[in-house]
Design an enzyme around this catalytic site. Structure first.
Site, PDB file in Angstrom:
ATOM      1  N   LYS A  11      10.927 -18.277   6.939  1.00 15.92           N
ATOM      2  CA  LYS A  11      11.316 -17.926   8.300  1.00 15.92           C
ATOM      3  C   LYS A  11      10.111 -17.461   9.126  1.00 15.92           C
ATOM      4  CE  LYS A  11      16.072 -16.741   6.920  1.00 15.92           C
ATOM      5  NZ  LYS A  11      17.113 -15.671   6.957  1.00 15.92           N
ATOM      6  N   TYR A  51      23.282 -21.961  12.115  1.00 18.48           N
ATOM      7  CA  TYR A  51      23.981 -20.720  11.742  1.00 18.48           C
ATOM      8  C   TYR A  51      25.360 -20.620  12.387  1.00 18.48           C
ATOM      9  CZ  TYR A  51      19.823 -18.895   9.382  1.00 18.48           C
ATOM     10  OH  TYR A  51      18.787 -18.696   8.502  1.00 18.48           O
ATOM     11  N   ASN A 114      14.315 -11.429   6.969  1.00 19.49           N
ATOM     12  CA  ASN A 114      14.277 -11.375   5.513  1.00 19.49           C
ATOM     13  C   ASN A 114      13.536 -12.526   4.850  1.00 19.49           C
ATOM     14  OD1 ASN A 114      16.172 -13.289   5.990  1.00 19.49           O
ATOM     15  ND2 ASN A 114      17.866 -12.209   5.034  1.00 19.49           N
ATOM     16  N   HIS A 117      15.208 -18.397   3.724  1.00 14.96           N
ATOM     17  CA  HIS A 117      16.590 -18.869   3.630  1.00 14.96           C
ATOM     18  C   HIS A 117      16.767 -19.589   2.301  1.00 14.96           C
ATOM     19  CE1 HIS A 117      20.388 -20.829   4.686  1.00 14.96           C
ATOM     20  NE2 HIS A 117      19.867 -21.927   4.173  1.00 14.96           N
ATOM     21  N   GLU A 128      22.206 -28.895   5.014  1.00 15.95           N
ATOM     22  CA  GLU A 128      21.047 -28.240   5.629  1.00 15.95           C
ATOM     23  C   GLU A 128      19.776 -29.075   5.461  1.00 15.95           C
ATOM     24  OE1 GLU A 128      22.947 -23.789   4.916  1.00 15.95           O
ATOM     25  OE2 GLU A 128      21.163 -24.367   3.777  1.00 15.95           O
TER      26      GLU A 128
HETATM   27  N1  UDP Z   1      21.612 -11.370   8.974  1.00 13.64           N
HETATM   28  C1  UDP Z   1      21.425 -10.307   9.825  1.00 13.64           C
HETATM   29  N2  UDP Z   1      22.214  -9.183   9.687  1.00 13.64           N
HETATM   30  C2  UDP Z   1      23.189  -9.103   8.737  1.00 13.64           C
HETATM   31  C3  UDP Z   1      23.384 -10.197   7.877  1.00 13.64           C
HETATM   32  C4  UDP Z   1      22.585 -11.319   8.015  1.00 13.64           C
HETATM   33  O1  UDP Z   1      20.566 -10.348  10.696  1.00 13.64           O
HETATM   34  O2  UDP Z   1      23.873  -8.088   8.650  1.00 13.64           O
HETATM   35  C5  UDP Z   1      20.766 -12.583   9.104  1.00 13.64           C
HETATM   36  C6  UDP Z   1      19.717 -12.688   7.999  1.00 13.64           C
HETATM   37  O3  UDP Z   1      18.537 -13.284   8.542  1.00 13.64           O
HETATM   38  C7  UDP Z   1      20.411 -13.596   7.008  1.00 13.64           C
HETATM   39  C8  UDP Z   1      21.123 -14.577   7.950  1.00 13.64           C
HETATM   40  O4  UDP Z   1      21.572 -13.751   9.021  1.00 13.64           O
HETATM   41  O5  UDP Z   1      19.498 -14.228   6.132  1.00 13.64           O
HETATM   42  C9  UDP Z   1      22.294 -15.308   7.337  1.00 13.64           C
HETATM   43  O6  UDP Z   1      23.179 -14.356   6.777  1.00 13.64           O
HETATM   44  P1  UDP Z   1      23.846 -14.605   5.351  1.00 13.64           P
HETATM   45  O7  UDP Z   1      24.917 -13.577   5.193  1.00 13.64           O
HETATM   46  O8  UDP Z   1      24.216 -16.035   5.216  1.00 13.64           O
HETATM   47  O9  UDP Z   1      22.665 -14.214   4.337  1.00 13.64           O
HETATM   48  P2  UDP Z   1      21.786 -15.133   3.373  1.00 13.64           P
HETATM   49  O10 UDP Z   1      22.641 -16.260   2.902  1.00 13.64           O
HETATM   50  O11 UDP Z   1      20.592 -15.599   4.179  1.00 13.64           O
HETATM   51  O12 UDP Z   1      21.373 -14.201   2.267  1.00 13.64           O
HETATM   52 MG    MG Z   2      23.843 -17.573   3.912  1.00 11.29          MG
END
Ligand code: UDP
Ligand code: MG
Length: 139
Positions: A11, A51, A114, A117, A128
């Site tokens: 990212k 997203y 974070n 992805h 994706e």
């Molecule tokens: N995210 C965020 N706040 C949250 C949860 C998720 O900003 O409380 C963002 C973060 O960048 C995350 C992305 O949204 O990686 C997608 O969320 P998901 O729950 O799918 O997490 P992932 O699959 O990436 O672990």
């Molecule tokens: Mg996810």
């Protein structure tokens, strides 16, 4: 059906901090083969589509701003049990909850920023990967 492939993005925070090389090292050391890779930048439209599942969530606007603010590295990775093993390698969404040695524990800033992805299913890995490498159709 399992394809042994997953999809990842390094990212914008990873690219900004100069962490592309270190993260790719971890990915290779864990036994993943890079099948396709490119440096690219998502448009607002791309990020909103990618997203879409999170569009009702309170963090959606921030997520789109973050994911579009600079280049990312998009890649398709191959390994036996790729989806599950890659999710283990990156660690929990929130780096404070991520296990020691995981990519998010090492390189993420916060639950929002974070670092990486990782697809959450074989089906989403295929969708994706196609989004970034075969066009822009998400659904
Ligand atoms: N995210 C965020 N706040 C949250 C949860 C998720 O900003 O409380 C963002 C973060 O960048 C995350 C992305 O949204 O990686 C997608 O969320 P998901 O729950 O799918 O997490 P992932 O699959 O990436 O672990
Ligand atoms: Mg996810």
């Amino acid at each position: 059906m399992t394809t042994n492939r997953t999809f990842t993005m390094l990212k914008p925070d990873s690219v900004e901090k100069g962490n592309i090389g270190a993260i790719l090292e971890k990915i290779n050391a864990a036994g993943f083969r890079i099948v396709a890779m490119k440096l690219t930048q998502m448009t607002q439209r791309d990020a909103r589509a990618f997203y879409d599942i999170h569009k009702e969530r309170p963090f959606f606007g921030e997520l789109v701003t973050y994911m579009t603010r600079g280049p990312i590295v998009a890649a398709i990775l191959e390994k036996e049990n790729a989806v599950e093993d890659f999710r283990a390698l990156i660690g929990a969404t929130n780096p404070e909850e991520a296990a020691e040695g995981t990519i998010r524990k090492l390189y993420a800033t916060s639950i929002g920023e974070n670092a990486v992805h990782g697809s959450d299913s074989d089906e989403n890995a295929a969708i994706e990967g196609a989004f970034h490498f075969a066009g822009r159709e998400m659904f």
